[in-house]
Enzyme design. Structure first.
Site: not given
Length: 240
Positions: A108, A214, A216
């Site tokens: 990001c 994102h 994660e």
């Protein structure tokens, strides 16, 4: 030994200021076989010493970098990251990229940081730039509130194509800015359906990748991306 992966931290206003990170970032490194090493802001000389001991680097998300970095006035929607984080992040990415063997994953804001360092620019507010776009790049309540899911389309030329079996898949996302003009030595390797740039990578490097989403937040789908960072970092360790 497992590779050591440096991770920058977010800075929250004080007093006193607070350096922090969401555990989804560190968990992704741990699950993939690396050891997360948290990097608080520090003098550049100390940073160089730390980077010599690291095997890889991950750059995390956060608020906006000042548009003066790419010679533009700030859009009214900008919410600037604290100066201490911006100053450190700029030093971190500059020093890391000066080592042509350092594997780097930017997430990001981390993706945008790589692009800014290479002389690129950003779309400061996607909704203003593409008012007719049907793609929600953040939650309907805004990027500061929560996440949304949308598809990304992987290009035929790049590292990501070799990592993901599907050319198009859904990702978790929360951003109102994105790469606009791609910086030197970088190329676009994924876009959203509205053409917004969703991933870049550096040419002639084993692994310098920035993704606007994102990963994660959906580890299982994005496991290959993190495992590639760890594999590349293990390769750097074995050569040192």
């Amino acid at each position: 030994m497992k590779p050591l992966i440096g991770i920058n931290l977010d800075i929250k206003a004080g007093p006193p200021e607070e350096a922090s990170i969401q555990t989804t970032y560190t968990d992704a490194i741990l699950k993939s076989g690396g050891i997360p090493i948290l990097l608080a802001p520090m003098p550049r000389e100390d940073l160089r010493e730390v980077l010599r001991r690291l095997d890889g680097l991950m750059l995390i998300g956060g608020a906006d970098y000042c548009p003066s970095l790419y010679d533009e006035p700030a859009h009214p929607s900008c919410e600037l990251t604290p100066a201490k984080r911006q100053e450190f992040d700029l030093a971190l990415v500059s020093e890391a990229l000066s080592d042509d063997k350092m594997p780097i994953l930017g997430i990001c804001l981390g993706c945008q940081l790589i692009n800014i360092n290479q002389g690129g620019t950003l779309v400061q507010d996607i909704k203003s730039h593409l008012p007719e776009s049907p793609v929600e790049h953040a939650s309907k309540n805004g990027w500061k509130v929560g996440f949304h899911q949308h598809d990304v389309i992987i290009s035929e030329d790049g590292i990501l194509k070799g990592l993901f079996s599907a050319k198009q898949f859904s990702v978790p996302t929360s951003h109102h800015q994105s790469v606009r003009q791609v910086g030197k030595q970088l190329k676009v390797v994924a876009t959203a359906e509205d053409g917004v740039i969703e991933a870049i990578e550096m040419q002639d490097r084993d692994f310098v990748v920035g993704v606007q989403w994102h990963p994660e937040r959906d580890y299982e789908t994005n496991r290959p991306l993190f495992e590639k960072l760890i594999t590349a970092s293990q390769g750097r360790r074995s050569k040192n």
